[in-house]
Design a protein around this motif. Structure first.
Motif, mmCIF file in Angstrom:
data_model
loop_
_atom_site.group_PDB
_atom_site.id
_atom_site.type_symbol
_atom_site.label_atom_id
_atom_site.label_comp_id
_atom_site.label_asym_id
_atom_site.label_seq_id
_atom_site.Cartn_x
_atom_site.Cartn_y
_atom_site.Cartn_z
ATOM 1 N N ALA A 45 0.832 -1.208 0.000
ATOM 2 C CA ALA A 45 0.000 0.000 0.000
ATOM 3 C C ALA A 45 0.863 1.254 0.000
ATOM 4 N N ARG A 46 1.952 1.248 0.771
ATOM 5 C CA ARG A 46 2.843 2.409 0.801
ATOM 6 C C ARG A 46 3.509 2.615 -0.557
ATOM 7 N N SER A 47 3.845 1.536 -1.249
ATOM 8 C CA SER A 47 4.484 1.652 -2.563
ATOM 9 C C SER A 47 3.558 2.256 -3.598
ATOM 10 N N PHE A 48 2.290 1.933 -3.517
ATOM 11 C CA PHE A 48 1.341 2.431 -4.512
ATOM 12 C C PHE A 48 0.846 3.830 -4.164
ATOM 13 N N GLY A 49 0.601 4.079 -2.891
ATOM 14 C CA GLY A 49 0.204 5.414 -2.445
ATOM 15 C C GLY A 49 -0.946 6.004 -3.237
#
Length: 148
Positions: A45-49
């Motif tokens: 989730a953090r990678s896609f933001g």
């Protein structure tokens, strides 16, 4: 140690993935400001933001929880809208604000402090609402981290 969070890694989190939402408040000299945020608390989730999104409501945002205290840096590659990035420590104190980030930029946006969270809100919102470093943010996720 500086940890880089690159928000342009396709395929790690699908656009259709549902993230937990929660209310978040920021208490500043100008008042209490309320946001409805998605919580990005996994590496995927953090990678896609907020990549590829064309709109973000004025009271919406994304809270990135790194689950540890550290320096971080973001970039705006594949992010189509300007954002304010609020770098927040474990207690909820805003340590630094990177205002009006440039869409699609690959320039690094550093936290300039050890933080646990980053809150992304629409670009210009911090200035418009009078949100500044030292102000306090609170949400269920932030409260849980402060209690650890």
């Amino acid at each position: 140690m500086l940890v880089l969070v690159f928000l342009s890694m396709p395929g790690l989190a699908g656009q259709g993935d549902e993230l937990v939402r929660e209310p978040l408040e920021i208490r500043s000299a100008s008042g209490v400001h309320r946001f409805d945020v998605e919580v990005a608390d996994t590496p995927q989730a953090r990678s896609f933001g907020l990549m590829h999104r064309q709109h973000l409501a004025p009271d919406a945002g994304m809270l990135f929880d790194f689950r540890e205290d550290r320096e971080v840096a973001f970039w705006m590659k594949n992010t189509l809208i300007s954002l304010d990035m609020l770098f927040i420590d474990r207690t909820g104190r805003i340590a630094h604000i990177a205002a009006d980030t440039v869409p699609l930029s690959e320039d690094l946006v550093p936290s300039r402090a050890v933080v646990r969270f980053v809150l992304e809100i629409p670009g210009g919102t911090s200035a418009a609402l009078g949100i500044a470093p030292g102000d306090m943010a609170t949400s269920a996720t932030i409260k849980a981290a402060a209690a650890e």
